[in-house]
Motif scaffolding. Sequence first.
Motif, short mmCIF file in Angstrom:
data_model
loop_
_atom_site.label_atom_id
_atom_site.label_comp_id
_atom_site.label_asym_id
_atom_site.label_seq_id
_atom_site.Cartn_x
_atom_site.Cartn_y
_atom_site.Cartn_z
N ALA A 1 0.83 -1.20 0.00
CA ALA A 1 0.00 0.00 0.00
C ALA A 1 0.87 1.25 0.00
O ALA A 1 0.55 2.24 -0.67
CB ALA A 1 -0.93 0.00 1.22
N ALA A 2 1.97 1.21 0.73
CA ALA A 2 2.88 2.35 0.75
C ALA A 2 3.57 2.53 -0.60
O ALA A 2 3.69 3.65 -1.10
CB ALA A 2 3.91 2.17 1.86
N LEU A 3 4.00 1.42 -1.20
CA LEU A 3 4.66 1.52 -2.51
C LEU A 3 3.72 2.02 -3.59
O LEU A 3 4.14 2.76 -4.48
CB LEU A 3 5.22 0.14 -2.92
N ARG A 4 2.47 1.64 -3.54
CA ARG A 4 1.49 2.04 -4.55
C ARG A 4 0.72 3.30 -4.14
O ARG A 4 -0.19 3.73 -4.85
CB ARG A 4 0.50 0.91 -4.81
N ILE A 5 1.04 3.86 -2.98
CA ILE A 5 0.38 5.05 -2.44
C ILE A 5 -1.14 4.86 -2.43
O ILE A 5 -1.90 5.63 -2.99
CB ILE A 5 0.79 6.33 -3.18
N SER A 6 -1.56 3.77 -1.79
CA SER A 6 -2.98 3.47 -1.67
C SER A 6 -3.47 3.96 -0.31
O SER A 6 -3.33 3.29 0.71
CB SER A 6 -3.23 1.97 -1.81
N ARG A 7 -4.04 5.15 -0.30
CA ARG A 7 -4.51 5.75 0.96
C ARG A 7 -5.55 4.89 1.67
O ARG A 7 -5.51 4.78 2.89
CB ARG A 7 -5.02 7.15 0.69
N PRO A 8 -6.50 4.28 0.95
CA PRO A 8 -7.49 3.45 1.67
C PRO A 8 -6.83 2.31 2.45
O PRO A 8 -7.19 2.07 3.61
CB PRO A 8 -8.38 2.89 0.55
N TRP A 9 -5.87 1.63 1.84
CA TRP A 9 -5.25 0.50 2.53
C TRP A 9 -4.30 0.95 3.63
O TRP A 9 -4.20 0.28 4.67
CB TRP A 9 -4.54 -0.41 1.53
N VAL A 10 -3.62 2.07 3.45
CA VAL A 10 -2.77 2.59 4.53
C VAL A 10 -3.63 2.96 5.73
O VAL A 10 -3.30 2.62 6.88
CB VAL A 10 -1.93 3.79 4.05
N LEU A 11 -4.75 3.63 5.49
CA LEU A 11 -5.67 3.96 6.59
C LEU A 11 -6.19 2.69 7.27
O LEU A 11 -6.26 2.61 8.49
CB LEU A 11 -6.84 4.79 6.05
N PHE A 12 -6.53 1.69 6.47
CA PHE A 12 -7.04 0.43 7.00
C PHE A 12 -6.05 -0.22 7.96
O PHE A 12 -6.45 -0.78 8.99
CB PHE A 12 -7.37 -0.52 5.84
N THR A 13 -4.76 -0.15 7.64
CA THR A 13 -3.77 -0.79 8.51
C THR A 13 -3.74 -0.16 9.90
O THR A 13 -3.40 -0.83 10.87
CB THR A 13 -2.36 -0.74 7.90
N GLY A 14 -4.10 1.10 9.99
CA GLY A 14 -4.19 1.74 11.31
C GLY A 14 -5.51 1.45 11.99
O GLY A 14 -5.56 1.15 13.19
N LEU A 15 -6.60 1.49 11.22
CA LEU A 15 -7.93 1.27 11.81
C LEU A 15 -8.14 -0.17 12.25
O LEU A 15 -8.95 -0.43 13.14
CB LEU A 15 -9.01 1.68 10.82
#
Length: 176
Positions: free
Chosen positions: A104-118
């Motif tokens: 998600a970080a490599l592809r700059i996927s904001r939804p999945w980066v947010l999901f990893t925190g939530l």
Amino acid sequence: LGCLAGMAVVAAPYVLAGPALLTAPFRTFLEGRFLEGPYLLLESAVPGDALPRFAALALVLCVSAWAAWKRMRAEGALLWVLGAALLVTPVLHPWYALWILPFAALRISRPWVLFTGLAFLPYVAHPAGALGDSGSLPVWVHLAVWLPLLVLLGRELSRSWAARFPSPPAPGSPER
């Protein structure tokens, strides 16, 4: 010899577990539940107890085949495959979300980066770390984990669709 001895030392505790070592993953696959999200929709659409789980597995395999057919780069393919797996899993322990974070970080996927925190919100609902089944989680935890991801993924999908298939100009409007 040293390598074999080291492997034997590491494997010994697992051998002592006996047949339970092999049956536990299958029991978890067939019966486990925790923080399930979109899997609930799949479960309501596919009848039976085990069949929805096999349908989820089939969906992930289809996404894997699609990514291979499209010859995606590794990070993009893994984002799709892991994303599909996380969406349709009946068992989502919070740390499972970390599997997708590098991609998600490599592809700059904001939804999945947010999901990893939530995904770690169950620890707020159970601060002692006593995570039981999903029935013990308040509804707000399920909504707070899954709703932002689904809304943001839907928004990304609609933007991607609009860019790929632009709508025709309205009658009487100047063409671009």
